[in-house]
Design an enzyme around this catalytic site. Structure first.
Site, PDB file in Angstrom:
ATOM      1  N   ALA A 139      13.429  -8.160  -4.590  1.00 15.15           N
ATOM      2  CA  ALA A 139      13.822  -7.768  -5.926  1.00 15.15           C
ATOM      3  C   ALA A 139      13.406  -6.330  -6.673  1.00 15.15           C
ATOM      4  CB  ALA A 139      12.973  -9.475  -6.608  1.00 15.15           C
TER       5      ALA A 139
ATOM      6  N   ALA B 200      -6.669 -13.215   0.405  1.00 10.60           N
ATOM      7  CA  ALA B 200      -7.348 -11.403  -0.095  1.00 10.60           C
ATOM      8  C   ALA B 200      -8.036 -11.992  -0.720  1.00 10.60           C
ATOM      9  CB  ALA B 200      -6.192 -10.580   0.576  1.00 10.60           C
TER      10      ALA B 200
ATOM     11  N   HIS C  59       1.203  -1.025   0.448  1.00 12.88           N
ATOM     12  CA  HIS C  59      -0.475  -0.037   0.296  1.00 12.88           C
ATOM     13  C   HIS C  59       1.114   1.404  -0.310  1.00 12.88           C
ATOM     14  CE1 HIS C  59      -3.976  -1.812   1.624  1.00 12.88           C
ATOM     15  NE2 HIS C  59      -3.122  -3.416   1.079  1.00 12.88           N
TER      16      HIS C  59
ATOM     17  N   ASP D 261      -6.201   5.110   3.101  1.00 13.79           N
ATOM     18  CA  ASP D 261      -6.514   3.820   2.345  1.00 13.79           C
ATOM     19  C   ASP D 261      -7.433   3.192   3.629  1.00 13.79           C
ATOM     20  OD1 ASP D 261      -5.787   0.878   2.644  1.00 13.79           O
ATOM     21  OD2 ASP D 261      -4.247   1.873   1.684  1.00 13.79           O
TER      22      ASP D 261
ATOM     23  N   TRP E 155      -2.718  -7.193  -6.297  1.00 16.56           N
ATOM     24  CA  TRP E 155      -3.099  -6.453  -7.732  1.00 16.56           C
ATOM     25  C   TRP E 155      -1.741  -5.458  -7.722  1.00 16.56           C
ATOM     26  CZ3 TRP E 155      -5.961  -6.086 -11.278  1.00 16.56           C
ATOM     27  CH2 TRP E 155      -6.417  -5.212 -11.971  1.00 16.56           C
ATOM     28  N   ASN E 156      -0.969  -5.152  -6.954  1.00 14.20           N
ATOM     29  CA  ASN E 156       0.281  -4.459  -7.594  1.00 14.20           C
ATOM     30  C   ASN E 156       1.666  -4.915  -8.609  1.00 14.20           C
ATOM     31  OD1 ASN E 156      -0.510  -2.134  -6.207  1.00 14.20           O
ATOM     32  ND2 ASN E 156       1.221  -3.366  -4.472  1.00 14.20           N
ATOM     33  N   SER E 157       1.306  -6.141  -8.468  1.00 11.97           N
ATOM     34  CA  SER E 157       2.445  -7.233  -8.748  1.00 11.97           C
ATOM     35  C   SER E 157       1.762  -7.631 -10.119  1.00 11.97           C
ATOM     36  CB  SER E 157       2.428  -8.490  -8.100  1.00 11.97           C
ATOM     37  OG  SER E 157       3.309  -7.989  -7.494  1.00 11.97           O
TER      38      SER E 157
ATOM     39  N   GLU F  78       1.279  -5.179 -12.638  1.00 13.94           N
ATOM     40  CA  GLU F  78       3.213  -4.769 -13.679  1.00 13.94           C
ATOM     41  C   GLU F  78       2.990  -5.507 -13.912  1.00 13.94           C
ATOM     42  OE1 GLU F  78       5.100  -4.724  -9.755  1.00 13.94           O
ATOM     43  OE2 GLU F  78       3.784  -2.548  -9.090  1.00 13.94           O
TER      44      GLU F  78
ATOM     45  N   HIS G  42       1.012 -14.189  -7.477  1.00 18.28           N
ATOM     46  CA  HIS G  42       0.056 -15.169  -6.148  1.00 18.28           C
ATOM     47  C   HIS G  42      -0.719 -14.130  -6.241  1.00 18.28           C
ATOM     48  CE1 HIS G  42       2.566 -10.698  -5.384  1.00 18.28           C
ATOM     49  NE2 HIS G  42       1.943 -10.758  -3.995  1.00 18.28           N
TER      50      HIS G  42
ATOM     51  N   GLN H 145      -7.027 -12.132  -3.812  1.00 15.76           N
ATOM     52  CA  GLN H 145      -6.368 -11.992  -5.328  1.00 15.76           C
ATOM     53  C   GLN H 145      -6.615 -13.371  -6.288  1.00 15.76           C
ATOM     54  OE1 GLN H 145      -2.592 -13.727  -2.911  1.00 15.76           O
ATOM     55  NE2 GLN H 145      -2.473 -11.818  -2.365  1.00 15.76           N
TER      56      GLN H 145
END
Length: 492
Positions: free
Chosen positions: A359, A399, A22, A130, A379-381, A384, A376, A401
């Site tokens: 990483a 969550a 976040h 948030d 949302w960020n990944s 991206e 996984h 996912q």
């Protein structure tokens, strides 16, 4: 009427949830607002401040964008958390994890007073808070300013959650594994009870965690609006459904990660990488385009040694070149790593790179040699991966996912394949995915019969993502419209 020169500078304060997933996009948001002349201030705590301060120094030097930081104390001692446990990622995984998470979330309620002191002192024109700060609407109202909610996920997530809570279809199935269609939601989306966030199925009176999370899902309609880290072209049906059917005021201003233009901002996004970025790029430069699969499960996953062993065996059997990110604390009491097959790294020399720790994900994903990603579905990944234009093997854990997996594999049509996980993982000690399934999924996205078509579609979405944030693009226009609206409100 004031002249333009007399209008005070718009000031937006940001209050991120204290977890890396976040905090990182919140910093990107502040950077975007700041680049458009908005005065921006991030509220954080002593332990979390370095995540922001180091990046802000670079932003100030490179772009001339000034972002302020205001620090409030986190009440660790008052709630019984270990000293310095001010970030969700600092909570040790284990039997007490859920209990400590509940305590951590309770501590957030104690931040209302110090945040209100800042609002009183600095008088911002808007608070972007948030979703976990369930008192933020009340605080913003007290000071006569709009509160924008940031929930860190997609419009698809907002729509799915709203429909699930409105219609409760999971109450009308005969078993936990019986699929049901989410009523009212476009796209014929099917889920099972096993794939739902735990809070949705819990009794409010019995579960404090469930009570708080259910409350967060009602806050978006009470807020002035919702800022979404997504772009309209990715999910137009659900962006429209959010606005027109659910009545949520939303602004799609993502992908937020694309505000990082230079090497340093990409390399050091979030935390210092556990590998020399130039060495990593040198290794990637030695590979052919679209030939390497990137494997990473975010900052929250913590697989046991058995599951990591299955991943290693699946990677080796697939024959694919790879970069694999593993949490740095995967050692036994004697300091040995028992999760790799004997001789694995020697056999994989030249074919694979293991990064133990953090990483530089954005930097890696945008390299031309990356041809696929195992994720996984945080949302960020996920976003991206979309932005980088790579197909995905989806491996949801908890969550939101499983919802994100549905978006990738069903709504976006053929940019990903599931590894076969069918239920929420509440205990990371359980090994659920075998090497054969991992091998099969890796081959499917990298060299399978449909791999080329998958890569073509993924690259098309990546181009759309980049166009969205350019001048005249949908996200750029949404952000400009939001700033204009906030400026207009601030003049009254």
């Amino acid at each position: 009427m004031m002249s333009t020169s007399e209008i005070p500078q718009l000031h937006v304060m940001f209050l991120p949830f204290f977890g890396l997933g976040h905090m990182i996009p919140t910093l990107d948001m502040a950077k975007l607002f700041g680049a458009r002349g908005v005065k921006t201030t991030i509220i954080t705590t002593p332990v979390n401040s370095p995540v922001f301060s180091k990046a802000i120094q670079r932003i100030s030097k490179d772009l001339g964008v000034q972002i302020g930081i205001k620090i409030i104390n986190f009440p660790c001692a008052e709630v019984g958390l270990p000293d310095g446990c001010e970030n969700l990622n600092a909570i040790p995984k284990g039997e007490a994890y859920t209990e400590m998470t509940i305590i951590f979330l309770k501590a957030l309620s104690m931040l209302q007073e110090p945040v209100e002191q800042l609002l009183s002192e600095f008088k911002p024109n808007c608070l972007v808070a948030d979703m976990f700060f369930t008192w933020a609407n009340e605080s913003a109202t007290k000071f006569g300013i709009p509160r924008l909610l940031f929930n860190g996920s997609s419009s698809f997530y907002l729509c799915t959650t709203a429909c699930m809570m409105m219609y409760e279809p999971y109450k009308h199935v005969s078993s936990d594994s019986e699929p049901f269609v989410v009523p009212g939601l476009p796209g014929d989306i099917k889920l099972t009870k096993k794939q739902l966030p735990e809070f949705m199925l819990s009794n409010d009176d019995e579960n404090e965690f469930a009570k708080l999370l259910k409350k967060t899902n009602g806050e978006d309609l009470k807020s002035y609006g919702v800022v979404v880290n997504s772009f309209y072209e990715l999910e137009p049906t659900y962006a429209d459904y959010c606005r027109n059917i659910l009545g949520k005021r939303t602004w799609h201003i993502g992908p937020l990660s694309l505000c990082n233009k230079n090497f340093e901002d990409k390399a050091l996004r979030g935390k210092q990488a556990s590998i020399d970025e130039n060495e990593c790029l040198k290794w990637l430069n030695s590979k052919k385009p679209d030939s390497v699969v990137y494997i990473c499960f975010g900052s929250g996953a913590n697989f046991n040694s058995d599951q990591l062993m299955e991943i290693a065996m699946g990677i080796e059997a697939s024959g694919q070149d790879f970069i694999w990110v593993v949490r740095e604390d995967k050692k036994d009491e004697d300091g040995n790593e028992d999760w790799l097959p004997e001789g694995f790294e020697k056999r994989m020399e030249g074919k694979g790179l293991i990064i133990r720790g953090w990483a530089p994900q954005v930097l890696i994903l945008e390299h031309e040699s990356i041809g696929g990603m195992v994720t996984h579905c945080g949302w960020n990944s996920t976003l991206e991966g979309v932005t980088a234009g790579v197909p995905m093997v989806t491996w949801p854990l908890f969550a939101d996912q499983f919802y994100n997996e549905k978006l990738v594999n069903q709504v976006l049509k053929n940019i990903g394949v599931g590894v076969g996980v069918q239920e929420m993982i509440t205990n990371m000690g359980v090994s659920v995915v075998k090497r054969e399934a991992i091998e099969k999924a890796l081959k499917e996205i990298m060299v399978g019969d449909g791999a080329e078509e998958m890569k073509k579609r993924a690259k098309g979405l990546g181009l759309m993502a980049r166009r969205a944030v350019e001048e005249g693009g949908s996200s750029c226009s949404d952000l400009n419209a939001l700033i204009e609206e906030l400026s207009s409100l601030s003049q009254f």
